[in-house]
Design a protein around this motif. Structure first.
Motif, PDB file in Angstrom:
ATOM      1  N   GLY A 160       0.856  -0.999   0.209  1.00 50.90           N
ATOM      2  CA  GLY A 160      -0.091  -0.129   0.022  1.00 50.90           C
ATOM      3  C   GLY A 160       1.174   1.282   0.072  1.00 50.90           C
ATOM      4  O   GLY A 160       2.445   1.092   0.497  1.00 50.90           O
ATOM      5  N   LEU A 161       0.589   2.259  -0.172  1.00 49.87           N
ATOM      6  CA  LEU A 161       1.200   4.131  -0.233  1.00 49.87           C
ATOM      7  C   LEU A 161       1.207   4.145   1.464  1.00 49.87           C
ATOM      8  O   LEU A 161       2.340   4.698   0.911  1.00 49.87           O
ATOM      9  CB  LEU A 161       0.092   4.911  -1.318  1.00 49.87           C
ATOM     10  CG  LEU A 161       0.843   6.034  -1.884  1.00 49.87           C
ATOM     11  CD1 LEU A 161       2.284   5.653  -2.378  1.00 49.87           C
ATOM     12  CD2 LEU A 161       0.340   6.720  -2.231  1.00 49.87           C
ATOM     13  N   GLY A 162       0.745   3.954   1.445  1.00 45.47           N
ATOM     14  CA  GLY A 162       1.061   4.221   3.582  1.00 45.47           C
ATOM     15  C   GLY A 162       2.031   3.880   3.701  1.00 45.47           C
ATOM     16  O   GLY A 162       2.952   3.820   4.581  1.00 45.47           O
ATOM     17  N   GLY A 163       1.666   2.072   3.575  1.00 45.20           N
ATOM     18  CA  GLY A 163       3.015   1.725   4.408  1.00 45.20           C
ATOM     19  C   GLY A 163       4.189   1.433   3.518  1.00 45.20           C
ATOM     20  O   GLY A 163       5.288   1.074   4.129  1.00 45.20           O
ATOM     21  N   LEU A 169      10.624   5.580   5.180  1.00 45.39           N
ATOM     22  CA  LEU A 169      11.187   6.563   6.220  1.00 45.39           C
ATOM     23  C   LEU A 169      11.609   6.644   7.815  1.00 45.39           C
ATOM     24  O   LEU A 169      12.505   6.737   8.418  1.00 45.39           O
ATOM     25  CB  LEU A 169       9.582   7.492   6.191  1.00 45.39           C
ATOM     26  CG  LEU A 169       9.698   9.049   4.996  1.00 45.39           C
ATOM     27  CD1 LEU A 169       8.375   9.450   5.574  1.00 45.39           C
ATOM     28  CD2 LEU A 169      10.411   9.132   4.397  1.00 45.39           C
ATOM     29  N   THR A 170      10.830   5.245   8.391  1.00 43.33           N
ATOM     30  CA  THR A 170      11.072   5.055   9.110  1.00 43.33           C
ATOM     31  C   THR A 170      12.323   3.334   9.233  1.00 43.33           C
ATOM     32  O   THR A 170      12.969   3.024  10.383  1.00 43.33           O
ATOM     33  CB  THR A 170      10.285   4.155   9.689  1.00 43.33           C
ATOM     34  OG1 THR A 170       9.538   3.272   9.202  1.00 43.33           O
ATOM     35  CG2 THR A 170       9.272   5.919   9.723  1.00 43.33           C
ATOM     36  N   ALA A 171      12.537   2.587   8.001  1.00 40.99           N
ATOM     37  CA  ALA A 171      13.436   1.557   7.865  1.00 40.99           C
ATOM     38  C   ALA A 171      14.574   2.425   7.706  1.00 40.99           C
ATOM     39  O   ALA A 171      15.418   3.432   6.831  1.00 40.99           O
ATOM     40  CB  ALA A 171      13.072   0.488   7.303  1.00 40.99           C
ATOM     41  N   PRO A 172      16.078   1.413   8.194  1.00 44.76           N
ATOM     42  CA  PRO A 172      15.744   0.799   9.231  1.00 44.76           C
ATOM     43  C   PRO A 172      16.489   1.090  11.057  1.00 44.76           C
ATOM     44  O   PRO A 172      16.450   0.215  11.620  1.00 44.76           O
ATOM     45  CB  PRO A 172      17.305  -0.099   8.563  1.00 44.76           C
ATOM     46  CG  PRO A 172      18.602   1.087   8.029  1.00 44.76           C
ATOM     47  CD  PRO A 172      17.053   2.039   7.605  1.00 44.76           C
ATOM     48  N   PHE A 173      16.293   2.531  10.703  1.00 53.00           N
ATOM     49  CA  PHE A 173      16.225   3.519  11.855  1.00 53.00           C
ATOM     50  C   PHE A 173      16.221   3.188  12.920  1.00 53.00           C
ATOM     51  O   PHE A 173      16.441   4.249  13.695  1.00 53.00           O
ATOM     52  CB  PHE A 173      17.925   4.130  11.838  1.00 53.00           C
ATOM     53  CG  PHE A 173      18.670   3.838  10.953  1.00 53.00           C
ATOM     54  CD1 PHE A 173      19.872   2.837  11.617  1.00 53.00           C
ATOM     55  CD2 PHE A 173      19.494   4.406  10.351  1.00 53.00           C
ATOM     56  CE1 PHE A 173      21.212   2.162  11.380  1.00 53.00           C
ATOM     57  CE2 PHE A 173      20.570   4.055   8.995  1.00 53.00           C
ATOM     58  CZ  PHE A 173      21.409   2.737   9.849  1.00 53.00           C
ATOM     59  N   GLY A 174      14.223   3.370  12.877  1.00 52.35           N
ATOM     60  CA  GLY A 174      13.409   3.771  13.240  1.00 52.35           C
ATOM     61  C   GLY A 174      13.034   5.140  12.900  1.00 52.35           C
ATOM     62  O   GLY A 174      13.445   6.061  12.207  1.00 52.35           O
TER      63      GLY A 174
END
Length: 265
Positions: A160-163, A169-174
């Protein structure tokens, strides 16, 4: 330009020159390598015709020789795709078949000596023709960019576009390291098509230069002719392995990238 007027360096440069056409004014980005486009399209049409000939009189009983050969080749590619890709999409096998056989046919043009193509074309007034499309970085980048857009399509379709955006933006460091995640993921995604294109281009272009060097050696007297024949035969045997191997590597890496693009972080 006659080959007799060319130095060895000029001869090689002449055969590495593309036949270009400018679209619009000024050329620049819109300068098209006409020989690459025409040869690539011709090899694509040849691939379709060869497959069509195998299916025209296909039988469920004892197949003909060509049908049996094509079935073996297709089953091989299909098995490689199934072993590598674990996702639900049914597009991967057709993509793998298209990439492998199209690149294979384009690479096989390398086995034709350059002058066997250039001399007849010179009689028609065409003085530049670089015959191997995969020795043109524009062609290999075009294919790899197509794979890149397929990667985006597979990733967005799976997550999905959101996922996809969240993982980007959040992988791999959070989430607290979002700027670094963004930079890292951009580099990762861009490097895949670039490396895919440059690997195929580098091998084909390097091989083309070596073939031309051997061809030049053949014009340096009797000893040069004998040496050129010996080196040329050895290099040709070597490239009988390189040509399908490079098509296989491009296909397999494309499947791997498509599979990885569906994996959520």
């Amino acid at each position: 330009m006659a080959d007799a007027e060319l130095t060895p360096t000029g001869y090689i440069q002449h055969h590495l020159q593309n036949l270009t056409v400018q679209v619009g004014e000024g050329g620049g980005f819109w300068t098209l390598n006409l020989d690459t486009l025409l040869t690539a399209v011709l090899m694509g049409l040849l691939m379709v015709v060869l497959f069509w000939l195998a299916t025209r009189n296909a039988t469920a009983g004892v197949p003909g020789k060509w049908q049996a050969f094509v079935e073996i080749c297709l089953e091989f590619v299909d098995q490689q795709a199934r072993d590598t890709y674990r996702g639900p999409s049914k597009l991967v096998t057709p993509i793998a078949i298209t990439l492998f056989f199209w690149i294979l046919l384009m690479n096989l043009i390398k086995m034709i000596p350059a002058d066997f193509i250039a001399k007849p074309l010179e009689l028609l007034g065409v003085h530049y023709w670089k015959p191997v499309p995969t020795a043109d970085v524009n062609a290999t980048l075009g294919m790899s960019i197509s794979v890149f857009f397929l990667m985006l399509f597979f990733a967005i379709k799976s997550q999905g576009l959101g996922g996809f955006s969240k993982g980007f933006l959040t992988a791999p460091f959070g989430k607290w390291m979002m700027p670094f995640n963004l930079i890292l993921n951009i580099v990762e995604w861009v490097s895949k098509p670039v490396s895919l294109a440059m690997r195929l281009f580098g091998n084909m272009f390097g091989g083309e230069i070596v073939f031309l060097l051997i061809w030049v050696l053949g014009g340096a007297g009797i000893l040069g002719m004998l040496g050129g024949a010996a080196f040329g035969f050895g290099w040709m045997i070597f490239h009988l392995l390189v040509i399908p191997l490079q098509a296989f590597i491009f296909m397999m890496l494309s499947i791997v990238y498509l599979s990885l693009s569906e994996d959520a972080h």
